[in-house]
Design a protein around this motif. Structure first.
Motif, mmCIF file in Angstrom:
data_model
loop_
_atom_site.group_PDB
_atom_site.id
_atom_site.type_symbol
_atom_site.label_atom_id
_atom_site.label_comp_id
_atom_site.label_asym_id
_atom_site.label_seq_id
_atom_site.Cartn_x
_atom_site.Cartn_y
_atom_site.Cartn_z
ATOM 1 N N TRP A 4 0.834 -1.200 0.000
ATOM 2 C CA TRP A 4 0.000 0.000 0.000
ATOM 3 C C TRP A 4 0.867 1.248 0.000
ATOM 4 C CZ3 TRP A 4 -4.737 -0.251 -1.437
ATOM 5 C CH2 TRP A 4 -5.466 -1.399 -1.224
ATOM 6 N N SER A 5 2.006 1.180 0.669
ATOM 7 C CA SER A 5 2.879 2.351 0.715
ATOM 8 C C SER A 5 3.410 2.702 -0.672
ATOM 9 C CB SER A 5 4.043 2.103 1.680
ATOM 10 O OG SER A 5 4.788 0.962 1.289
ATOM 11 N N VAL A 6 3.645 1.706 -1.497
ATOM 12 C CA VAL A 6 4.114 1.959 -2.864
ATOM 13 C C VAL A 6 3.017 2.618 -3.686
ATOM 14 C CG1 VAL A 6 4.872 0.864 -5.008
ATOM 15 C CG2 VAL A 6 5.823 0.110 -2.824
ATOM 16 N N LEU A 7 1.821 2.089 -3.593
ATOM 17 C CA LEU A 7 0.720 2.647 -4.374
ATOM 18 C C LEU A 7 0.385 4.069 -3.927
ATOM 19 C CD1 LEU A 7 -1.585 -0.492 -4.579
ATOM 20 C CD2 LEU A 7 0.010 0.368 -6.299
ATOM 21 N N LEU A 8 0.387 4.303 -2.627
ATOM 22 C CA LEU A 8 0.114 5.653 -2.118
ATOM 23 C C LEU A 8 1.259 6.613 -2.439
ATOM 24 C CD1 LEU A 8 -1.565 4.873 1.314
ATOM 25 C CD2 LEU A 8 -2.640 5.704 -0.776
ATOM 26 N N GLY A 9 2.491 6.117 -2.388
ATOM 27 C CA GLY A 9 3.625 6.962 -2.746
ATOM 28 C C GLY A 9 3.592 7.357 -4.214
ATOM 29 N N ALA A 10 3.235 6.416 -5.079
ATOM 30 C CA ALA A 10 3.116 6.734 -6.507
ATOM 31 C C ALA A 10 1.973 7.722 -6.736
ATOM 32 C CB ALA A 10 2.895 5.457 -7.307
ATOM 33 N N LEU A 11 0.897 7.571 -5.991
ATOM 34 C CA LEU A 11 -0.209 8.523 -6.106
ATOM 35 C C LEU A 11 0.221 9.914 -5.652
ATOM 36 C CD1 LEU A 11 -3.218 8.813 -6.812
ATOM 37 C CD2 LEU A 11 -3.715 8.363 -4.402
ATOM 38 N N LEU A 12 1.016 9.981 -4.604
ATOM 39 C CA LEU A 12 1.513 11.264 -4.122
ATOM 40 C C LEU A 12 2.454 11.910 -5.142
ATOM 41 C CD1 LEU A 12 1.660 13.217 -1.673
ATOM 42 C CD2 LEU A 12 3.652 11.927 -0.944
ATOM 43 N N VAL A 13 3.311 11.113 -5.745
ATOM 44 C CA VAL A 13 4.258 11.642 -6.730
ATOM 45 C C VAL A 13 3.531 12.136 -7.974
ATOM 46 C CG1 VAL A 13 6.123 10.957 -8.290
ATOM 47 C CG2 VAL A 13 6.201 10.287 -5.899
ATOM 48 N N THR A 14 2.501 11.435 -8.391
ATOM 49 C CA THR A 14 1.790 11.805 -9.621
ATOM 50 C C THR A 14 0.544 12.640 -9.352
ATOM 51 O OG1 THR A 14 0.558 9.723 -9.597
ATOM 52 C CG2 THR A 14 2.612 9.774 -10.868
ATOM 53 N N ALA A 15 0.405 13.163 -8.154
ATOM 54 C CA ALA A 15 -0.788 13.953 -7.820
ATOM 55 C C ALA A 15 -1.007 15.151 -8.750
ATOM 56 C CB ALA A 15 -0.725 14.402 -6.364
ATOM 57 N N PRO A 16 0.024 15.888 -9.126
ATOM 58 C CA PRO A 16 -0.231 16.994 -10.062
ATOM 59 C C PRO A 16 -0.769 16.516 -11.416
ATOM 60 C CG PRO A 16 1.889 17.285 -8.999
ATOM 61 C CD PRO A 16 1.404 15.927 -8.625
ATOM 62 N N THR A 17 -0.264 15.389 -11.888
ATOM 63 C CA THR A 17 -0.746 14.847 -13.158
ATOM 64 C C THR A 17 -2.179 14.343 -13.032
ATOM 65 O OG1 THR A 17 1.513 14.173 -13.650
ATOM 66 C CG2 THR A 17 -0.217 13.213 -14.993
ATOM 67 N N ILE A 18 -2.473 13.693 -11.915
ATOM 68 C CA ILE A 18 -3.836 13.208 -11.681
ATOM 69 C C ILE A 18 -4.800 14.404 -11.621
ATOM 70 C CG2 ILE A 18 -5.314 11.948 -10.053
ATOM 71 C CD1 ILE A 18 -3.377 10.009 -11.171
ATOM 72 N N TRP A 19 -4.375 15.473 -10.944
ATOM 73 C CA TRP A 19 -5.224 16.657 -10.867
ATOM 74 C C TRP A 19 -5.421 17.272 -12.256
ATOM 75 C CZ3 TRP A 19 -8.878 19.018 -8.559
ATOM 76 C CH2 TRP A 19 -9.165 20.337 -8.883
ATOM 77 N N ALA A 20 -4.365 17.303 -13.051
ATOM 78 C CA ALA A 20 -4.478 17.875 -14.391
ATOM 79 C C ALA A 20 -5.431 17.058 -15.261
ATOM 80 C CB ALA A 20 -3.104 17.958 -15.050
ATOM 81 N N ALA A 21 -5.502 15.760 -15.012
ATOM 82 C CA ALA A 21 -6.384 14.913 -15.814
ATOM 83 C C ALA A 21 -7.831 14.989 -15.340
ATOM 84 C CB ALA A 21 -5.899 13.473 -15.770
ATOM 85 N N PHE A 22 -8.043 14.916 -14.021
ATOM 86 C CA PHE A 22 -9.417 14.835 -13.511
ATOM 87 C C PHE A 22 -9.990 16.182 -13.077
ATOM 88 C CE2 PHE A 22 -7.897 10.452 -12.894
ATOM 89 C CZ PHE A 22 -8.888 9.794 -13.580
ATOM 90 N N GLY A 23 -9.147 17.050 -12.539
ATOM 91 C CA GLY A 23 -9.637 18.336 -12.053
ATOM 92 C C GLY A 23 -9.673 19.389 -13.139
ATOM 93 N N ALA A 24 -8.500 19.752 -13.640
ATOM 94 C CA ALA A 24 -8.417 20.812 -14.637
ATOM 95 C C ALA A 24 -8.741 20.317 -16.045
ATOM 96 C CB ALA A 24 -7.018 21.418 -14.620
ATOM 97 N N GLN A 25 -8.643 19.032 -16.260
ATOM 98 C CA GLN A 25 -8.907 18.385 -17.557
ATOM 99 C C GLN A 25 -8.060 18.999 -18.671
ATOM 100 O OE1 GLN A 25 -13.146 18.485 -18.065
ATOM 101 N NE2 GLN A 25 -13.464 16.910 -16.504
ATOM 102 N N THR A 26 -6.776 19.204 -18.362
ATOM 103 C CA THR A 26 -5.861 19.746 -19.364
ATOM 104 C C THR A 26 -5.052 18.668 -20.072
ATOM 105 O OG1 THR A 26 -4.223 20.127 -17.632
ATOM 106 C CG2 THR A 26 -5.655 21.980 -18.221
ATOM 107 N N ILE A 27 -4.990 17.459 -19.486
ATOM 108 C CA ILE A 27 -4.348 16.335 -20.158
ATOM 109 C C ILE A 27 -5.314 15.164 -20.149
ATOM 110 C CG2 ILE A 27 -2.026 17.081 -19.529
ATOM 111 C CD1 ILE A 27 -1.993 14.836 -17.458
ATOM 112 N N SER A 28 -5.016 14.173 -20.954
ATOM 113 C CA SER A 28 -5.924 13.026 -21.039
ATOM 114 C C SER A 28 -5.753 12.110 -19.822
ATOM 115 C CB SER A 28 -5.662 12.231 -22.314
ATOM 116 O OG SER A 28 -4.381 11.635 -22.253
ATOM 117 N N VAL A 29 -6.798 11.373 -19.539
ATOM 118 C CA VAL A 29 -6.772 10.432 -18.419
ATOM 119 C C VAL A 29 -5.772 9.312 -18.698
ATOM 120 C CG1 VAL A 29 -8.162 8.791 -17.100
ATOM 121 C CG2 VAL A 29 -9.128 10.994 -17.750
#
Length: 75
Positions: A4-29
């Motif tokens: 779980w620590s690996v998956l959560l760490g990867a989510l933390l590292v890619t949080a700006p990209t995830i936000w850009a895809a789902f929040g701002a919708q500036t990049i593709s999912v």
């Protein structure tokens, strides 16, 4: 093995990209998913190195103690 620590760490590292895809919708999912999938093995290796460095030293086996050389005091 994924932790779980690996998956959560990867989510933390890619949080700006995830936000850009789902929040701002500036990049593709799919682009955000690729970034996350690339981050998972990188974070796994980094966390494995942290676990390796934080691991306590292995105890010495009996009979493997260093023998003192002549002129050296015994421990």
């Amino acid at each position: 093995m994924l932790r779980w620590s690996v998956l959560l760490g990867a989510l933390l590292v890619t949080a700006p990209t995830i936000w850009a895809a789902f929040g701002a919708q500036t990049i593709s999912v799919s682009s955000a998913l690729v970034h996350y999938l690339v981050a998972v093995p990188i974070v796994a290796v980094l966390l494995a190195l942290v676990r390796l460095a934080a691991r306590p030293a292995a105890p010495r086996r009996p009979g493997t103690a260093k023998k003192p050389t002549p002129g050296e005091p015994a421990p």
